[in-house]
Design a protein around this motif. Structure first.
Motif, mmCIF file in Angstrom:
data_model
loop_
_atom_site.group_PDB
_atom_site.id
_atom_site.type_symbol
_atom_site.label_atom_id
_atom_site.label_comp_id
_atom_site.label_asym_id
_atom_site.label_seq_id
_atom_site.Cartn_x
_atom_site.Cartn_y
_atom_site.Cartn_z
ATOM 1 N N ASN B 265 35.333 39.411 25.835
ATOM 2 C CA ASN B 265 35.806 39.905 27.142
ATOM 3 C C ASN B 265 36.903 39.000 27.696
ATOM 4 O OD1 ASN B 265 33.804 41.810 26.912
ATOM 5 N ND2 ASN B 265 32.708 41.268 28.803
ATOM 6 N N SER B 266 36.712 37.718 27.538
ATOM 7 C CA SER B 266 37.687 36.772 28.072
ATOM 8 C C SER B 266 39.039 36.948 27.376
ATOM 9 C CB SER B 266 37.154 35.344 27.890
ATOM 10 O OG SER B 266 38.098 34.408 28.330
ATOM 11 N N ALA B 267 38.999 37.104 26.085
ATOM 12 C CA ALA B 267 40.240 37.315 25.336
ATOM 13 C C ALA B 267 40.915 38.614 25.781
ATOM 14 C CB ALA B 267 39.947 37.345 23.839
ATOM 15 N N ALA B 268 40.110 39.619 26.011
ATOM 16 C CA ALA B 268 40.681 40.895 26.472
ATOM 17 C C ALA B 268 41.325 40.727 27.840
ATOM 18 C CB ALA B 268 39.589 41.976 26.517
ATOM 19 N N ALA B 269 40.723 39.902 28.661
ATOM 20 C CA ALA B 269 41.273 39.686 30.000
ATOM 21 C C ALA B 269 42.642 39.018 29.934
ATOM 22 C CB ALA B 269 40.303 38.846 30.838
ATOM 23 N N VAL B 270 42.802 38.132 28.977
ATOM 24 C CA VAL B 270 44.097 37.470 28.800
ATOM 25 C C VAL B 270 45.171 38.495 28.444
ATOM 26 C CG1 VAL B 270 45.386 35.849 27.333
ATOM 27 C CG2 VAL B 270 43.083 35.246 28.158
ATOM 28 N N ILE B 271 44.825 39.396 27.541
ATOM 29 C CA ILE B 271 45.779 40.439 27.151
ATOM 30 C C ILE B 271 46.062 41.351 28.339
ATOM 31 C CG2 ILE B 271 46.176 42.388 25.589
ATOM 32 C CD1 ILE B 271 44.206 41.017 23.625
ATOM 33 N N ALA B 272 44.998 41.685 29.057
ATOM 34 C CA ALA B 272 45.141 42.601 30.191
ATOM 35 C C ALA B 272 46.069 42.023 31.249
ATOM 36 C CB ALA B 272 43.765 42.883 30.796
ATOM 37 N N ALA B 273 45.931 40.744 31.480
ATOM 38 C CA ALA B 273 46.777 40.105 32.492
ATOM 39 C C ALA B 273 48.252 40.226 32.108
ATOM 40 C CB ALA B 273 46.376 38.636 32.647
ATOM 41 N N ALA B 274 48.523 40.103 30.818
ATOM 42 C CA ALA B 274 49.907 40.216 30.349
ATOM 43 C C ALA B 274 50.393 41.658 30.429
ATOM 44 C CB ALA B 274 50.015 39.695 28.918
ATOM 45 N N ALA B 275 49.496 42.586 30.205
ATOM 46 C CA ALA B 275 49.889 43.999 30.171
ATOM 47 C C ALA B 275 50.158 44.537 31.571
ATOM 48 C CB ALA B 275 48.787 44.820 29.494
ATOM 49 N N ASP B 276 49.380 44.035 32.511
ATOM 50 C CA ASP B 276 49.626 44.334 33.917
ATOM 51 C C ASP B 276 49.762 45.835 34.208
ATOM 52 O OD1 ASP B 276 49.973 43.766 36.542
ATOM 53 O OD2 ASP B 276 52.097 43.235 36.367
#
Lengths: 344, 344, 344, 344
Positions: B265-276
């Protein structure tokens, strides 16, 4: 104490080479069976059987058998098998489930083997009308439920009858390795060259963990279009299929399947020699069925051996027992059991 | 390069602790699920869920889901689910096979989540006569196909509707761990306390090899009489069941299931933050769905990242993609992808 | 020449009173079984059987039998029946289809009748584990395939065994009328009072056109919730159901069912008396099985009689034949056949 | 008052010519469908459709549809149909039962008709992989659930798409006669010449009692090997099959099917003319769907007319109703209803 357990080859550990192969498959790879290991299955089995094969890995023998039968027999028809076949006796009705209600037609036969005549007689008894279920396939077990191997000629005789009557031939090879190790024949001779269309190739009882292979030979290659869907629909396509493929590849790529089977067969032979006149069936694989009274069975158990009572004891206390050896049993490992039996 | 693959959590390796547990189960033991490991499953899950549970290990999520549904819904009735649910879209018709022809009734809902109103509306549209299929159960997915988690209150609202209408509630928890890690709730709160009768508890996507658990809560305990037979009949009772049990025990006995899910989940959150603003859905688990043009997708692939196109690109080249993280992705591992997305 | 045909009671015309009843139902009425005629079925059969019954009309005996079995046995279990029972031999696998793959377990027994001991022996041979199919019901045929009637005490003995072992009891009564006419007992005595849960009540072979009744007794009334759905789902709910109901009402409301059966039985008795030592089974209904050589069979056919060869002639030309009488045969009508047989 | 009932054509009486044909079939004859009447079915339908046909008589439309689909689609695939098709909405899940769990894929479309584009779009949305159910057949309804007829060109366009995508085409012709009567085309033009492989030819709603015909055209003749077994296995082979055959022969041998359908269509047209702007769909067969408030519906019922509410009334009391005419309605018979509607 592990070496004193003869309850089932299903209880044995996983062979170290299988473990190694599974570990080697641990890198990230494509899901389902698009991975490098799964992609090698067809080739490895084609080499082993000297003919192009399509191979489908599944987790259990029941799945391998019943997916095979479902591919060979439509819901309104029947499969002929021995009345003591595993598919009839020990798969909880899985054939009926997988085949959508198709029927198993039961045949007699010594040692749980089917003779061509029994097939012919049964087929002749079916009226060729719409009221009776017509047959589509024959299923035989190699080695049989009683550990007997069909020789190539015997399989071929069944294959000939099947073909002549428009039936396909499935082989339940949960202990195929043990049979081939006993026969000393090529895998091809006792399968497709003898008329087998689809083989359930066993691995779990022979040192695997939870992989069996459905091997589709050329005569049945049309079923290869359907089997991937049937397998997925049954929940038997694993997303990390590479761990199944690795088990199977470990078995066949270095003859481990035969090495393991030979060890098990040899251990069974040691027990059989000790049992001598107690034997209920010739020992041609890794199962020994012998007469044993209730008291004798109790004595062996007291001595630390574990095994399966075969049927119930009669009122005089006479009965039978099954001892199954596995890849991990060296001849020395079974010597104490052999001695105990001989001493009864 | 492994850490650059975001195609599926199904492609990830097996977690070392799972390997260790499997090796520890390697000694000879009773076949099927009579072994020491399998015998501990009920207890371990009962502890986790704070209530007596019956647990059945199977190899795949499809088997876990469809055996659960077959136990909850007879052949002549129906299960309500989301129109994009895995059981409808990605299990090759397995529900129809396992349930003997019973029907899936499809419901709409944003983010592949079902709202209680959708259930009520569908049920109200069914005439209570013999011509129309009547419903027996509801199945929801936690986290949903789009990586959204149902909060406990949301599940409870569905559970209430189900109960009021005489239906049972199944939860497909292929990514149950990711949902619970996101919610921070107790496993009990989001399952049986909210009305869930049977849970498919995922392990394979979360660091396991090939084990999933059917968890039967007390409200459905009558199905525990039937499930062993259904499982065996489907070829999903493994003779060396201890290797499945060991995987599941490794997951739940040391909170590994949550540790792994939190990492993903944490890794996904990192990607999500970049995808915005590219995000198609809030990211509450380990899946990130984002808008991407054909050219952008190509650029990312050229840069070495692998992922799944979600649907097809339109004539202007606009489309979407799915990135899935797994237990093995540390935040640092996904930083290159995040940077690449941010730079698009 | 019609009166010289003894091939099957299925070939006989429809009785005039049945025609009249069907015509009387011709006025516009509610579709499916909401009409006045269908609504009277439960009452009429409840009167006949002296107990509240739920009745479901269907077009064929196969449908009546297999819907009954599907209501009594889930897909993963089994029904015990005689190895020559109609459901095993002559329904093209319909039980497997209707029951979703459930199994028929075959029992031996003289005259195609089952003895309680055979049931007990078979049940005792089933291991109580998940690998073997467990039984849910017993099905017996009244009169049997060889025209033998079970006396009330015989049914009750079977009913007692069934109940003691947790099984339900189905009766295939395709020729129930002939059996009751022979026994001279009340319909209740030989059914629910003896432990029968569901009866397939035959009408077609007894002067009907295409209606049979599933009669659900109180012990099985829970199946009445399911049977309407199973029937519709099998395409056996007729939109003009009143014409089926009318046939059944004509049969039972004026004792026509017994009148017709007595006529058929009486005609069979005339043939049986002539056959004498040729008889293979006592004649207790409307079927006569007798030894006949190929030449004798040919001679009778040359003389204008039509009948069914039972099995095949052996190499010496010895064989057997079945003669079936029906409601339309008066004793005088069969006298020529009786004379011809006596003269062989 | 019978002529004031517009609930369903399923409620109408049997046409006198059908009665006569059934009576004429009353002589003893061969059982099942070996009789003279059944033997004429293929010829009679081959004449009607100007091409060799194989015909199978069954008792209900559900059986005709679902046996057809089972012959065209294996258990692991799907049939595309309209989301309001009878097989989806009103057959209690029979398709799932008959096809062994195969799926119905639902398509939108005005008036319950399918357009070729809807088929293409749905097929394009299915990934060609093992996780998704692949389609085998399309089923359309002629006339549709809302009484709309497909013109030959419309059927042909669907047939072309189906063929191009490897699918077969089934037509549910429960009201085929009404559609052909409206279109004024030859039966061949709107069926096999337009790509229909199997037709369910309706008779019950058109003056029959309980017979429908499965008509297999040459393109699907391989299914004729399987259908006799599927029919028997479903309990739909009647032992006195001659009474079914007689109904169908009466329908097609003297154009009674068209005469009856024209009468029903004409009566519907009279009602439609009176309904005018209330109409929800063009009236092309024998069904009239119209807007009606709760009060208006009540008024018509008070005046003695009977009909089916279509859906539920909204909170303002607005709703819809369905009026169905049948062969027995002359234009004069419906005049009172037409007048009452016009006067609302």
């Amino acid at each position: 104490m592990d070496k004193a357990r003869f309850f089932s080859d299903n209880a044995a550990p996983v062979h170290p080479a299988v473990w190694d192969a599974m570990r080697a498959a641990d890198a990230v790879d494509t899901a389902y069976d698009g991975d490098r290991w799964s992609q090698r299955l067809n080739g490895a089995f084609s080499d082993l059987f000297e003919v192009p094969c399509q191979v489908f890995a599944v987790a259990t023998g029941t799945a391998a058998n019943c997916l095979s039968l479902a591919a060979l027999c439509p819901p309104h028809r029947a499969v002929l098998c021995h009345e003591e076949a595993h598919i009839e006796m020990d798969e909880a009705g899985a054939p009926g489930f997988y085949m959508g209600g198709a029927k198993l037609m039961l045949l007699p036969g010594a040692g749980a083997k089917i003779a061509p005549d029994a097939i012919t007689a049964r087929l002749d008894s079916i009226r060729n009308d719409v009221h009776q279920v017509q047959a589509s396939a024959v299923s035989i077990t190699q080695a049989s439920e009683y550990g007997l191997a069909y020789m190539s000629e015997e399989v071929a005789a069944i294959g000939d009858v099947a073909r002549a009557r428009g039936l396909t031939l499935h082989m339940d090879g949960a202990r195929f390795a043990n049979a081939v190790a006993h026969l000393g024949c090529s895998p091809a001779d006792v399968t497709w060259r003898a008329g087998v269309d689809v083989l359930s190739f066993g691995c779990v009882k022979n040192g695997g963990m939870n992989a069996e292979a459905i091997v589709v030979f050329e005569s049945a290659k049309a079923t290869s279009d359907v089997l991937p869907y049937l397998r997925k629909r049954a929940g038997h396509l694993q997303s990390k299929g590479r761990y199944l493929a690795a088990q199977l590849l470990a078995m066949v790529e270095d003859d481990l399947w035969l090495t393991n089977a030979r060890a098990a067969n040899s251990a069974a032979a040691v027990i059989a020699a000790a049992a001598d006149e107690r034997l209920l069936h010739p020992v041609q694989a890794n199962e020994v069925f012998m007469r044993l009274t209730r008291d004798e069975a109790a004595a062996l158990r007291t001595a630390g051996f574990d095994f399966y009572d075969w049927g119930v004891f009669d009122t005089c206390g006479n009965g039978a027992a099954r001892f199954v050896t596995s890849w991990q049993h060296g001849d020395a490992d079974v010597a104490p059991l052999a001695a105990a039996i001989a001493a009864l």
